[in-house]
Design a protein around this motif. Structure first.
Motif, PDB file in Angstrom:
ATOM      1  N   ARG A   2       0.834  -1.183   0.114  1.00 40.17           N
ATOM      2  CA  ARG A   2       0.084   0.069   0.132  1.00 40.17           C
ATOM      3  C   ARG A   2       0.735   1.360  -0.036  1.00 40.17           C
ATOM      4  NH1 ARG A   2      -4.420   0.480   4.330  1.00 40.17           N
ATOM      5  NH2 ARG A   2      -2.818   1.040   5.541  1.00 40.17           N
ATOM      6  N   TYR A   3       0.367   2.428  -0.539  1.00 42.26           N
ATOM      7  CA  TYR A   3       1.240   3.498  -0.374  1.00 42.26           C
ATOM      8  C   TYR A   3       0.329   4.867  -0.540  1.00 42.26           C
ATOM      9  CZ  TYR A   3       0.434   3.736  -5.422  1.00 42.26           C
ATOM     10  OH  TYR A   3      -0.300   3.790  -6.886  1.00 42.26           O
ATOM     11  N   CYS A   4       0.850   5.792  -0.123  1.00 39.31           N
ATOM     12  CA  CYS A   4      -0.102   6.983  -0.156  1.00 39.31           C
ATOM     13  C   CYS A   4       1.107   8.149  -0.093  1.00 39.31           C
ATOM     14  CB  CYS A   4      -0.512   7.171   1.457  1.00 39.31           C
ATOM     15  SG  CYS A   4      -1.516   8.851   1.936  1.00 39.31           S
ATOM     16  N   VAL A  15       6.396  10.151   0.709  1.00 35.95           N
ATOM     17  CA  VAL A  15       5.450   9.123   0.372  1.00 35.95           C
ATOM     18  C   VAL A  15       5.566   8.117   1.355  1.00 35.95           C
ATOM     19  CG1 VAL A  15       5.130   7.352  -1.436  1.00 35.95           C
ATOM     20  CG2 VAL A  15       5.930   9.616  -2.175  1.00 35.95           C
ATOM     21  N   TYR A  16       4.456   7.617   1.899  1.00 35.11           N
ATOM     22  CA  TYR A  16       4.468   6.427   2.718  1.00 35.11           C
ATOM     23  C   TYR A  16       4.220   5.327   2.135  1.00 35.11           C
ATOM     24  CZ  TYR A  16       2.785   3.404   6.319  1.00 35.11           C
ATOM     25  OH  TYR A  16       2.730   2.236   7.152  1.00 35.11           O
ATOM     26  N   ILE A  17       5.010   4.312   2.397  1.00 37.02           N
ATOM     27  CA  ILE A  17       5.001   2.814   1.545  1.00 37.02           C
ATOM     28  C   ILE A  17       4.883   1.527   2.427  1.00 37.02           C
ATOM     29  CG2 ILE A  17       6.043   1.151   0.036  1.00 37.02           C
ATOM     30  CD1 ILE A  17       7.491   4.300  -0.816  1.00 37.02           C
ATOM     31  N   GLU A  18       3.965   0.714   2.500  1.00 42.70           N
ATOM     32  CA  GLU A  18       3.798  -0.528   3.681  1.00 42.70           C
ATOM     33  C   GLU A  18       3.601  -1.584   2.673  1.00 42.70           C
ATOM     34  OE1 GLU A  18       1.070   0.756   6.859  1.00 42.70           O
ATOM     35  OE2 GLU A  18      -0.226  -0.869   5.852  1.00 42.70           O
ATOM     36  N   HIS A  19       4.126  -2.625   3.525  1.00 36.17           N
ATOM     37  CA  HIS A  19       3.789  -3.931   2.963  1.00 36.17           C
ATOM     38  C   HIS A  19       3.966  -5.009   4.474  1.00 36.17           C
ATOM     39  CE1 HIS A  19       4.544  -8.123   1.296  1.00 36.17           C
ATOM     40  NE2 HIS A  19       3.376  -7.670   0.554  1.00 36.17           N
ATOM     41  N   GLU A  21       4.575  -5.758   7.760  1.00 32.84           N
ATOM     42  CA  GLU A  21       4.808  -4.916   8.920  1.00 32.84           C
ATOM     43  C   GLU A  21       6.082  -3.992   8.632  1.00 32.84           C
ATOM     44  OE1 GLU A  21       3.557  -5.463  12.461  1.00 32.84           O
ATOM     45  OE2 GLU A  21       2.031  -6.568  10.845  1.00 32.84           O
ATOM     46  N   THR A  22       6.318  -3.630   7.202  1.00 32.82           N
ATOM     47  CA  THR A  22       7.368  -3.244   6.705  1.00 32.82           C
ATOM     48  C   THR A  22       6.753  -1.468   6.618  1.00 32.82           C
ATOM     49  OG1 THR A  22       8.694  -4.903   6.181  1.00 32.82           O
ATOM     50  CG2 THR A  22       9.175  -2.668   5.179  1.00 32.82           C
ATOM     51  N   ARG A  23       7.132  -0.523   7.059  1.00 33.72           N
ATOM     52  CA  ARG A  23       6.588   0.853   7.059  1.00 33.72           C
ATOM     53  C   ARG A  23       7.474   1.742   6.720  1.00 33.72           C
ATOM     54  NH1 ARG A  23       2.836  -1.016  11.892  1.00 33.72           N
ATOM     55  NH2 ARG A  23       1.686  -2.575  10.698  1.00 33.72           N
ATOM     56  N   ILE A  24       7.654   2.316   5.519  1.00 40.03           N
ATOM     57  CA  ILE A  24       8.609   3.092   4.898  1.00 40.03           C
ATOM     58  C   ILE A  24       8.140   4.477   4.678  1.00 40.03           C
ATOM     59  CG2 ILE A  24      10.437   3.451   3.300  1.00 40.03           C
ATOM     60  CD1 ILE A  24      10.351   0.490   2.784  1.00 40.03           C
ATOM     61  N   LEU A  25       8.968   5.559   5.164  1.00 38.18           N
ATOM     62  CA  LEU A  25       8.790   7.072   4.748  1.00 38.18           C
ATOM     63  C   LEU A  25       9.556   7.278   3.705  1.00 38.18           C
ATOM     64  CD1 LEU A  25       6.834   9.566   5.210  1.00 38.18           C
ATOM     65  CD2 LEU A  25       8.512  10.168   6.809  1.00 38.18           C
ATOM     66  N   LEU A  26       9.355   7.931   2.567  1.00 41.95           N
ATOM     67  CA  LEU A  26      10.215   8.202   1.633  1.00 41.95           C
ATOM     68  C   LEU A  26      10.033   9.701   1.449  1.00 41.95           C
ATOM     69  CD1 LEU A  26      12.188   7.957  -0.767  1.00 41.95           C
ATOM     70  CD2 LEU A  26      10.151   7.726  -2.194  1.00 41.95           C
ATOM     71  N   ASP A  27      11.210  10.271   2.022  1.00 46.42           N
ATOM     72  CA  ASP A  27      11.171  12.060   2.104  1.00 46.42           C
ATOM     73  C   ASP A  27      10.513  12.373   3.333  1.00 46.42           C
ATOM     74  OD1 ASP A  27      13.563  12.274   0.445  1.00 46.42           O
ATOM     75  OD2 ASP A  27      12.254  12.626  -1.259  1.00 46.42           O
ATOM     76  N   ALA A  28      11.047  13.465   3.708  1.00 51.92           N
ATOM     77  CA  ALA A  28      10.217  14.112   4.773  1.00 51.92           C
ATOM     78  C   ALA A  28      10.174  15.685   4.813  1.00 51.92           C
ATOM     79  CB  ALA A  28      10.962  13.817   6.123  1.00 51.92           C
ATOM     80  N   GLY A  29       9.516  15.941   3.654  1.00 54.93           N
ATOM     81  CA  GLY A  29       9.588  17.419   3.225  1.00 54.93           C
ATOM     82  C   GLY A  29       8.581  18.384   3.534  1.00 54.93           C
ATOM     83  N   ILE A  30       7.835  18.000   4.299  1.00 54.25           N
ATOM     84  CA  ILE A  30       6.865  18.833   5.112  1.00 54.25           C
ATOM     85  C   ILE A  30       7.279  19.015   6.584  1.00 54.25           C
ATOM     86  CG2 ILE A  30       5.130  18.909   3.267  1.00 54.25           C
ATOM     87  CD1 ILE A  30       3.497  16.670   4.931  1.00 54.25           C
ATOM     88  N   SER A  31       6.495  19.775   7.431  1.00 51.20           N
ATOM     89  CA  SER A  31       7.054  19.709   8.930  1.00 51.20           C
ATOM     90  C   SER A  31       6.496  18.290   9.427  1.00 51.20           C
ATOM     91  CB  SER A  31       6.255  20.889   9.468  1.00 51.20           C
ATOM     92  OG  SER A  31       4.904  20.575   9.614  1.00 51.20           O
ATOM     93  N   GLY A  32       7.343  18.068  10.430  1.00 51.86           N
ATOM     94  CA  GLY A  32       7.163  16.945  11.165  1.00 51.86           C
ATOM     95  C   GLY A  32       5.543  16.748  11.686  1.00 51.86           C
ATOM     96  N   LYS A  33       5.193  18.130  12.306  1.00 52.42           N
ATOM     97  CA  LYS A  33       3.743  17.934  12.573  1.00 52.42           C
ATOM     98  C   LYS A  33       2.797  17.606  11.283  1.00 52.42           C
ATOM     99  CE  LYS A  33       0.943  21.334  14.784  1.00 52.42           C
ATOM    100  NZ  LYS A  33       0.481  22.607  15.139  1.00 52.42           N
ATOM    101  N   GLN A  34       2.928  18.199  10.266  1.00 54.62           N
ATOM    102  CA  GLN A  34       2.144  17.882   9.221  1.00 54.62           C
ATOM    103  C   GLN A  34       2.052  16.494   8.611  1.00 54.62           C
ATOM    104  OE1 GLN A  34       3.383  20.804   6.411  1.00 54.62           O
ATOM    105  NE2 GLN A  34       1.516  21.676   6.289  1.00 54.62           N
ATOM    106  N   LEU A  35       3.404  15.967   8.519  1.00 46.84           N
ATOM    107  CA  LEU A  35       3.730  14.411   8.188  1.00 46.84           C
ATOM    108  C   LEU A  35       2.911  13.672   9.201  1.00 46.84           C
ATOM    109  CD1 LEU A  35       7.354  14.286   7.376  1.00 46.84           C
ATOM    110  CD2 LEU A  35       5.517  13.287   5.971  1.00 46.84           C
ATOM    111  N   ARG A  36       2.919  13.811  10.517  1.00 44.89           N
ATOM    112  CA  ARG A  36       2.431  13.113  11.491  1.00 44.89           C
ATOM    113  C   ARG A  36       0.823  12.935  11.412  1.00 44.89           C
ATOM    114  NH1 ARG A  36      -0.058  13.402  16.473  1.00 44.89           N
ATOM    115  NH2 ARG A  36      -0.175  11.420  17.418  1.00 44.89           N
ATOM    116  N   SER A  37       0.347  14.217  11.110  1.00 48.22           N
ATOM    117  CA  SER A  37      -1.131  14.341  11.136  1.00 48.22           C
ATOM    118  C   SER A  37      -1.715  13.413   9.733  1.00 48.22           C
ATOM    119  CB  SER A  37      -1.596  15.704  11.180  1.00 48.22           C
ATOM    120  OG  SER A  37      -1.364  16.489  10.115  1.00 48.22           O
ATOM    121  N   ARG A  38      -0.896  13.710   8.821  1.00 45.99           N
ATOM    122  CA  ARG A  38      -1.269  13.252   7.662  1.00 45.99           C
ATOM    123  C   ARG A  38      -1.382  11.577   7.377  1.00 45.99           C
ATOM    124  NH1 ARG A  38       0.431  17.365   2.527  1.00 45.99           N
ATOM    125  NH2 ARG A  38      -0.419  19.055   3.690  1.00 45.99           N
ATOM    126  N   LEU A  39      -0.005  11.063   8.124  1.00 48.98           N
ATOM    127  CA  LEU A  39      -0.068   9.655   8.259  1.00 48.98           C
ATOM    128  C   LEU A  39      -1.060   9.106   9.237  1.00 48.98           C
ATOM    129  CD1 LEU A  39       3.697   8.526   9.201  1.00 48.98           C
ATOM    130  CD2 LEU A  39       2.029   7.727   7.553  1.00 48.98           C
TER     131      LEU A  39
END
Ligand SMILES: [Zn+2]
Ligand SMILES: [Zn+2]
Length: 268
Positions: A2-4, A15-19, A21-39
């Motif tokens: 799955r990806y978002c 981009v968030y990618i999951e398969h 139990e594996t959960r990957i974040l590709l790049d962190a180009g918005i604030s940590g707060k925004q990233l967390r809330s979107r995740l």
């Protein structure tokens, strides 16, 4: 798998990618707060759930939230040696021993996702893009590059989904308000792909099977999402009549996350 696409554009990419139990974040180009809330809101995951973070290069629109993300995760943070050396101090994780080095064309596994980094031509120290292969299907995320070479086209064959740069409309960029040196940078070999560049590269890459293509890293000043879709669609349709039935073109946004896309081999 799955990806978002949590954010995409000249002002912020992740981009968030999951398969499994594996959960990957590709790049962190918005604030940590925004990233967390979107995740949390879009993927029902928190930063603490991430297995690993991957970085493409040191530009601000890819690392803005990295320090915050690093604080809330324990996993490795993958990047090239050059990217690590070029990280600005404000984006450098406290514990550098967590930074794991990736090398171009050397695939490695995070859980059961095989990750292949490959070099791209861009005005950063040692930028890469990544392909992700899982038992369910394959995704490539290709942004921040001035042109697409034959090696990359070969590497990008036969994915099930592509997040692909379609940064600007050349006429809008030329006529727009940017200073000439910036226009020249964007249009150059180490800049960004235009809508037309993206379309012509995709002609050589896209497989003849149902796929999703997310036009990404759209410029706010020099592009419009509908124009990007229209341009790429027209060029693809002229070159590949089969494309209309098999290829779903999607817009991306820096302001909001995409829906979650799920791929499974059953679809092919
Ligand atoms: Zn970028
Ligand atoms: Zn960049």
């Amino acid at each position: 798998m799955r990806y978002c696409i949590l954010a995409s554009g000249s002002n912020g990419n992740a981009v968030y990618i999951e398969h499994g139990e594996t959960r990957i974040l590709l790049d962190a180009g918005i604030s940590g707060k925004q990233l967390r809330s979107r995740l949390v809101e879009n993927c029902e995951r928190d930063l603490a759930d991430l297995t690993a973070v991957l970085i493409t290069h040191e530009h601000d629109d890819h690392i803005k939230g990295l320090v915050q993300v690093a604080k809330h995760t324990d996993g490795p943070i993958y990047m090239t040696e050059g990217t690590q050396a070029a990280l600005p101090d404000k984006a450098r994780p406290d514990d550098l021993s967590r930074c794991a080095i990736v090398r171009e064309d050397q695939p490695f596994y995070i859980g059961d996702i095989c990750v292949t980094p490959f070099a791209v031509s861009h005005d950063a120290e040692q930028p890469v893009a990544y392909r992700f292969d899982s038992p369910d299907g394959s995704l490539a995320v290709v942004t921040d590059l001035g042109y697409v070479n034959d090696h990359q086209k070969t590497l990008l064959q036969d994915c099930d989904a592509y997040v692909f740069e379609s940064n600007h409309d050349v006429d809008m960029l030329r006529a727009g308000r940017y200073p000439w040196h910036l226009k020249r940078r964007i249009l150059g070999d180490k800049g960004h792909l235009s809508n037309i560049d993206a379309a012509y590269a995709l002609i050589d890459i896209l497989p003849d099977k149902p796929i999703d293509v997310h036009l990404a890293h759209l410029s706010e000043d020099n592009n419009h999402p509908d124009l990007a879709i229209l341009t790429v669609e027209q060029i693809l349709r002229d070159a590949r009549p089969v494309t209309k039935e098999t290829t779903a073109l999607h817009k991306t946004s820096r302001k909001a996350a995409s829906p979650i896309f799920e791929m499974s081999r059953a679809r092919v």
